[in-house]
Design a protein around this motif. Structure first.
Motif, PDB file in Angstrom:
ATOM      1  N   ALA A 146       6.325  -8.879   2.380  1.00  0.00           N
ATOM      2  CA  ALA A 146       6.563  -7.514   1.925  1.00  0.00           C
ATOM      3  C   ALA A 146       5.873  -6.578   2.891  1.00  0.00           C
ATOM      4  O   ALA A 146       4.711  -6.799   3.263  1.00  0.00           O
ATOM      5  N   LEU A 147       6.562  -5.546   3.321  1.00  0.00           N
ATOM      6  CA  LEU A 147       6.015  -4.677   4.357  1.00  0.00           C
ATOM      7  C   LEU A 147       6.107  -3.215   3.948  1.00  0.00           C
ATOM      8  O   LEU A 147       6.971  -2.821   3.163  1.00  0.00           O
ATOM      9  N   ILE A 148       5.194  -2.448   4.487  1.00  0.00           N
ATOM     10  CA  ILE A 148       5.233  -0.999   4.338  1.00  0.00           C
ATOM     11  C   ILE A 148       5.863  -0.429   5.607  1.00  0.00           C
ATOM     12  O   ILE A 148       5.334  -0.592   6.711  1.00  0.00           O
ATOM     13  N   ALA A 149       7.005   0.212   5.451  1.00  0.00           N
ATOM     14  CA  ALA A 149       7.757   0.740   6.595  1.00  0.00           C
ATOM     15  C   ALA A 149       7.184   2.097   6.982  1.00  0.00           C
ATOM     16  O   ALA A 149       7.836   3.140   6.841  1.00  0.00           O
ATOM     17  N   ASP A 150       5.955   2.082   7.496  1.00  0.00           N
ATOM     18  CA  ASP A 150       5.294   3.353   7.786  1.00  0.00           C
ATOM     19  C   ASP A 150       5.849   4.043   9.027  1.00  0.00           C
ATOM     20  O   ASP A 150       5.900   5.274   9.083  1.00  0.00           O
ATOM     21  N   LEU A 151       6.302   3.274  10.011  1.00  0.00           N
ATOM     22  CA  LEU A 151       6.905   3.909  11.184  1.00  0.00           C
ATOM     23  C   LEU A 151       8.187   4.633  10.804  1.00  0.00           C
ATOM     24  O   LEU A 151       8.462   5.737  11.285  1.00  0.00           O
ATOM     25  N   GLU A 152       8.970   4.011   9.945  1.00  0.00           N
ATOM     26  CA  GLU A 152      10.203   4.649   9.491  1.00  0.00           C
ATOM     27  C   GLU A 152       9.894   5.906   8.680  1.00  0.00           C
ATOM     28  O   GLU A 152      10.543   6.950   8.847  1.00  0.00           O
ATOM     29  N   ALA A 153       8.910   5.824   7.771  1.00  0.00           N
ATOM     30  CA  ALA A 153       8.556   6.983   6.954  1.00  0.00           C
ATOM     31  C   ALA A 153       8.069   8.136   7.813  1.00  0.00           C
ATOM     32  O   ALA A 153       8.375   9.309   7.552  1.00  0.00           O
ATOM     33  N   SER A 155       8.753   8.632  11.138  1.00  0.00           N
ATOM     34  CA  SER A 155       9.756   9.138  12.083  1.00  0.00           C
ATOM     35  C   SER A 155      10.978   9.724  11.383  1.00  0.00           C
ATOM     36  O   SER A 155      11.492  10.768  11.790  1.00  0.00           O
ATOM     37  N   ALA A 156      11.450   9.069  10.326  1.00  0.00           N
ATOM     38  CA  ALA A 156      12.687   9.505   9.679  1.00  0.00           C
ATOM     39  C   ALA A 156      12.446  10.543   8.580  1.00  0.00           C
ATOM     40  O   ALA A 156      13.328  11.342   8.287  1.00  0.00           O
ATOM     41  N   ARG A 157      11.255  10.512   7.958  1.00  0.00           N
ATOM     42  CA  ARG A 157      10.981  11.434   6.862  1.00  0.00           C
ATOM     43  C   ARG A 157       9.841  12.405   7.146  1.00  0.00           C
ATOM     44  O   ARG A 157       9.584  13.294   6.346  1.00  0.00           O
ATOM     45  N   GLY A 158       9.134  12.200   8.244  1.00  0.00           N
ATOM     46  CA  GLY A 158       8.101  13.153   8.632  1.00  0.00           C
ATOM     47  C   GLY A 158       6.856  13.123   7.785  1.00  0.00           C
ATOM     48  O   GLY A 158       6.093  14.105   7.761  1.00  0.00           O
ATOM     49  N   LEU A 159       6.576  12.039   7.087  1.00  0.00           N
ATOM     50  CA  LEU A 159       5.369  11.960   6.280  1.00  0.00           C
ATOM     51  C   LEU A 159       4.139  11.808   7.161  1.00  0.00           C
ATOM     52  O   LEU A 159       4.189  11.157   8.209  1.00  0.00           O
ATOM     53  N   SER A 160       3.047  12.381   6.724  1.00  0.00           N
ATOM     54  CA  SER A 160       1.784  12.219   7.439  1.00  0.00           C
ATOM     55  C   SER A 160       1.237  10.819   7.174  1.00  0.00           C
ATOM     56  O   SER A 160       1.603  10.160   6.195  1.00  0.00           O
ATOM     57  N   TRP A 161       0.334  10.381   8.039  1.00  0.00           N
ATOM     58  CA  TRP A 161      -0.248   9.048   7.853  1.00  0.00           C
ATOM     59  C   TRP A 161      -1.098   8.999   6.592  1.00  0.00           C
ATOM     60  O   TRP A 161      -1.187   7.943   5.934  1.00  0.00           O
ATOM     61  N   GLU A 162      -1.713  10.124   6.212  1.00  0.00           N
ATOM     62  CA  GLU A 162      -2.491  10.160   4.972  1.00  0.00           C
ATOM     63  C   GLU A 162      -1.585   9.937   3.763  1.00  0.00           C
ATOM     64  O   GLU A 162      -1.917   9.180   2.842  1.00  0.00           O
ATOM     65  N   GLU A 163      -0.434  10.611   3.760  1.00  0.00           N
ATOM     66  CA  GLU A 163       0.513  10.434   2.652  1.00  0.00           C
ATOM     67  C   GLU A 163       1.025   8.997   2.603  1.00  0.00           C
ATOM     68  O   GLU A 163       1.156   8.405   1.529  1.00  0.00           O
ATOM     69  N   ILE A 164       1.340   8.465   3.764  1.00  0.00           N
ATOM     70  CA  ILE A 164       1.846   7.091   3.833  1.00  0.00           C
ATOM     71  C   ILE A 164       0.822   6.111   3.287  1.00  0.00           C
ATOM     72  O   ILE A 164       1.161   5.187   2.530  1.00  0.00           O
ATOM     73  N   ASP A 165      -0.451   6.293   3.635  1.00  0.00           N
ATOM     74  CA  ASP A 165      -1.499   5.399   3.150  1.00  0.00           C
ATOM     75  C   ASP A 165      -1.587   5.431   1.629  1.00  0.00           C
ATOM     76  O   ASP A 165      -1.694   4.386   0.971  1.00  0.00           O
TER      77      ASP A 165
END
Length: 543
Positions: A146-153, A155-165
């Motif tokens: 199971a993976l967290i698609a943080d690169l996609e989030a 690049s494609a959705r513009g989320l900050s790394w803080e939000e992604i975490d």
């Protein structure tokens, strides 16, 4: 491939006015006698468009079988050991090449399951479908990823790394709370998995911008990072096979099918050798081979010596029996005529796609029996296709190749929003977050649109429309759990007119409240387990 979009968008347009007697106004016909678990057909997508980042729904899942080659899951269900209730109830409705995975699970052989989650918001009950599918495969012996698609989030959705975490941690907590075993499985995020990034680089050599544009609609305004995130997802899908080839299934919604198709294509392109069927020394397309094969099977009708039909004879037969204006027929005839007196004889062909001289020589040495060696292929006359596939993969892996098996996939239906339209994270009333206060979850279900009639009298007379009811979906997808009899009883009582919407929603609301309370308690219990897991919970890219 990410679970966020696969479950977020679903349903049909709703918004009917509620009746005052427990029934609710909606549209549709009398429910069928057998329960369906799709909640009815979704509106807004009569022309099927599969967009991994869009918000279109799929109005007729049957179109996917014809237009995209997705197979009906019912056809493989009997081959699945102890199928999950989502499979039994038709929530998982389609697949691509799932049989090798089912066989591996039955025989206790190596298999893998992987899916990813784009952390753009809170996990909700739609995501639970994917969580359950991963966990079910893990419990039956598959290596689970199971993976967290943080690169996609990013690049494609513009989320900050803080939000992604923050969102990523919530996804993982729910996954573990539902039963994922991190000691037996693999958790990772795209941005910190160097093996995935290295594989993505290699896969990128086999893909091009025009191809991505054709599949995803990318154009000159598309960010390069967005395109890069696609290739990263291809690496995610093939990652479970880096150590060794094995049947791998990707559980997704049908909107993610473009990713699966591209990954299957890239898996083939990365192979050192290809294996196909041939009838003569010349190369032929699949369409041409079909006509040449028909000519071989009909050799008794035209060959002077049926035990050794000649290519020229087969060409004459095709010219008489088939429409020569068909380009595939015409080209097959031309190739047969050019081969002339060469015998038409079936053989298994090994194609040199990207082999080193050493690997090609090793393949030649490994083929037993009669064979003919050409500059870019080897024809074997004593090997069947399955044996040849295994041999080619063995030689490839021994010489440092990937040997990828084409990844399989299973497809689940979209969930309908509680308000009757699509389930969307941006519409709080349409979905139930796994983080919702249990009392809030209770109230959302109590306020949900149903498939009820205008009055209680009509409900008792005509029966409810369970097939068009978001509340019945909650029973079928979640609240009935593994109890098929309970799910069917709710359905039968509804369509039979014995169950009114008020009482049905009250029962569903209580069950949802209990589920959320239990799930959130388990999330607290597994917090330490997540902290100890081998995954970076905080991105090193944070500013």
């Amino acid at each position: 491939m990410t679970g966020n979009e696969t479950c977020e968008d679903a349903g049909r347009d709703g918004g009917e006015e509620p009746a005052t007697d427990g029934g609710e106004r909606t549209t549709g016909s009398r429910a069928s006698s057998e329960p369906r678990s799709d909640g009815g057909a979704a509106a807004g997508a009569d022309d099927v468009a599969l967009d991994p980042w869009g918000s279109s729904t799929v109005s007729d899942y049957r179109k996917l079988f014809a237009e995209f080659g997705i197979e009906e899951f019912d056809e493989v269900l009997a081959e699945v050991p102890e199928p999950h209730y989502l499979m039994r109830r038709g929530v998982i409705f389609g697949h691509r090449d799932y049989r090798p995975v089912a066989e591996a699970l039955r025989e206790g052989e190596d298999a893998a399951v992987l899916s990813g989650f784009m952390p753009t918001g809170d996990p909700h009950i739609g995501h639970k479908l994917v969580f359950d599918e991963i966990i079910w495969h893990q419990e039956r012996g598959a290596d689970a990823y199971a993976l967290i698609a943080d690169l996609e989030a990013h690049s494609a959705r513009g989320l900050s790394w803080e939000e992604i975490d923050e969102h990523g941690r919530n996804y993982l907590l729910s996954l573990l709370a539902l039963g994922f075993d991190p000691e037996e499985g693999t958790l990772y995020r795209q941005s910190t998995n160097r093996e995935v990034q290295d594989l993505a680089f290699e896969l990128g050599i086999e893909a091009n911008v025009s191809e991505l544009g054709s599949i995803y609609g990318f154009d000159g305004e598309t960010d390069v990072s967005h395109m890069q995130s696609v290739v990263t997802q291809m690496a995610d899908i093939l990652y479970p096979q880096l150590e060794r080839p094995k049947p791998t299934v990707i559980p997704v919604g049908p909107d993610q099918d473009p990713h699966v198709r591209l990954a299957r294509d890239l898996a083939s392109r990365m192979r050192t050798f290809g294996v196909t069927t041939a009838y003569a020394s010349f190369e032929a397309t699949e369409a041409e081979l079909e006509h040449v094969g028909d000519a071989y099977e009909s050799r008794e009708a035209y060959a002077e010596d049926p035990d050794q039909p000649r290519c020229g004879e087969a060409a004459e037969w095709l010219r008489e029996e088939r429409d020569a204006s068909d380009p595939d027929v015409e080209s097959a005839i031309t190739k047969l005529e050019n081969a002339g007196m060469e015998p038409l004889r079936p053989r298994t062909r090994f194609l040199d796609r990207r082999a080193t001289d050493e690997a090609f020589e090793a393949l030649i040495d490994a083929i037993e029996g009669e064979k003919r060696v050409f500059e870019e292929h080897v024809d074997a006359f004593d090997l069947d296709r399955e044996t040849a596939d295994e041999l080619a993969r063995e030689v490839e892996v021994d010489r440092g190749g990937y040997g990828f098996l084409a990844p399989s996939s299973i497809y689940h239906r979209f969930m309908t929003g509680l308000t009757g339209g699509k389930m969307s994270s941006s519409i709080p009333a349409s979905h139930i977050s796994l983080l919702d206060d249990p009392e809030e979850g209770y109230e959302k279900v109590k306020s949900a649109t149903t498939g009820g009639r205008e009055t209680a009298e009509k409900q008792r007379e005509l029966g409810g429309r369970a097939d068009e009811c978001p509340v019945y979906e909650l029973y079928a997808y979640l609240l009935a759990g593994d109890d098929d009899e309970f799910a069917k009883r709710v359905y039968d009582e509804c369509v039979g007119g014995d169950r009114l919407c008020g009482d049905c929603k009250e029962q569903a609301a209580r069950l949802m409240k209990e589920f959320l309370a239990d799930h959130q308690e388990k999330r607290e219990e597994v917090a330490d387990l997540l902290d100890a897991a081998d995954i970076e919970l905080e991105s090193p890219r944070r500013g």
